[in-house]
Design a protein around this motif. Structure first.
Motif, PDB file in Angstrom:
ATOM      1  N   LEU A  64       4.363 -13.931 106.507  1.00  0.00           N
ATOM      2  CA  LEU A  64       2.942 -13.638 106.350  1.00  0.00           C
ATOM      3  C   LEU A  64       2.711 -12.135 106.246  1.00  0.00           C
ATOM      4  CD1 LEU A  64       1.396 -16.210 108.845  1.00  0.00           C
ATOM      5  CD2 LEU A  64       1.317 -16.289 106.339  1.00  0.00           C
ATOM      6  N   THR A  65       3.436 -11.376 107.048  1.00  0.00           N
ATOM      7  CA  THR A  65       3.328  -9.915 106.998  1.00  0.00           C
ATOM      8  C   THR A  65       3.787  -9.386 105.645  1.00  0.00           C
ATOM      9  OG1 THR A  65       3.663  -9.771 109.384  1.00  0.00           O
ATOM     10  CG2 THR A  65       4.055  -7.773 108.116  1.00  0.00           C
ATOM     11  N   HIS A  68       1.096  -9.985 103.135  1.00  0.00           N
ATOM     12  CA  HIS A  68       0.026  -8.997 103.311  1.00  0.00           C
ATOM     13  C   HIS A  68       0.428  -7.639 102.730  1.00  0.00           C
ATOM     14  CE1 HIS A  68      -2.915  -6.342 105.070  1.00  0.00           C
ATOM     15  NE2 HIS A  68      -1.930  -5.681 105.657  1.00  0.00           N
ATOM     16  N   LEU A  75      -4.886 -11.469 106.296  1.00  0.00           N
ATOM     17  CA  LEU A  75      -4.161 -12.563 106.952  1.00  0.00           C
ATOM     18  C   LEU A  75      -5.077 -13.508 107.702  1.00  0.00           C
ATOM     19  CD1 LEU A  75      -0.842 -10.924 108.189  1.00  0.00           C
ATOM     20  CD2 LEU A  75      -1.303 -12.261 106.133  1.00  0.00           C
ATOM     21  N   THR A  76      -6.147 -12.984 108.282  1.00  0.00           N
ATOM     22  CA  THR A  76      -7.082 -13.872 108.976  1.00  0.00           C
ATOM     23  C   THR A  76      -7.698 -14.847 107.990  1.00  0.00           C
ATOM     24  OG1 THR A  76      -7.565 -12.178 110.612  1.00  0.00           O
ATOM     25  CG2 THR A  76      -9.164 -13.975 110.412  1.00  0.00           C
ATOM     26  N   VAL A  79      -4.959 -17.407 106.816  1.00  0.00           N
ATOM     27  CA  VAL A  79      -4.599 -18.425 107.804  1.00  0.00           C
ATOM     28  C   VAL A  79      -5.802 -19.283 108.209  1.00  0.00           C
ATOM     29  CG1 VAL A  79      -3.707 -18.797 110.137  1.00  0.00           C
ATOM     30  CG2 VAL A  79      -2.633 -17.110 108.647  1.00  0.00           C
TER      31      VAL A  79
END
Length: 94
Positions: A64-65, A68, A75-76, A79
């Motif tokens: 995920l990082t 980004h 990311l918020t 997700v």
């Protein structure tokens, strides 16, 4: 823990993940950016990333990082979604 309990809106997450890939492809001048090419950019196997978009696996925090850092995606939002209701938890008291 199964995907159903870990991330109840996995289908929505998969759709958001696919949108991030396609939007990034358009931004870099490659509107047909494939799963394999995107995975290569992230430094992961194409089959692993395909599982994330299919919803059969959840990406790790490091993946995920990487998404980004590559795309600038929030990311918020990725997700949890933007403006979507949070998933409901069902508790069973025994």
């Amino acid at each position: 823990m199964t995907l159903d309990t870990a991330m109840p809106d996995m289908g929505l997450f998969c759709n958001r993940l696919k949108r991030v890939r396609k939007s990034y492809g358009v931004r870099i001048g490659n509107p047909d950016l494939t799963i394999k090419d995107f995975a290569d950019m992230l430094g992961i196997q194409g089959a692993a990333y395909a599982n994330y978009e299919r919803g059969t696996r959840e990406p790790s925090l490091s993946v995920l990082t990487a998404i980004h850092k590559l795309t600038g995606a929030d990311l918020t939002e990725l997700v949890a979604g933007a403006g979507e209701a949070p998933p409901r938890l069902c508790l069973l008291w025994i």
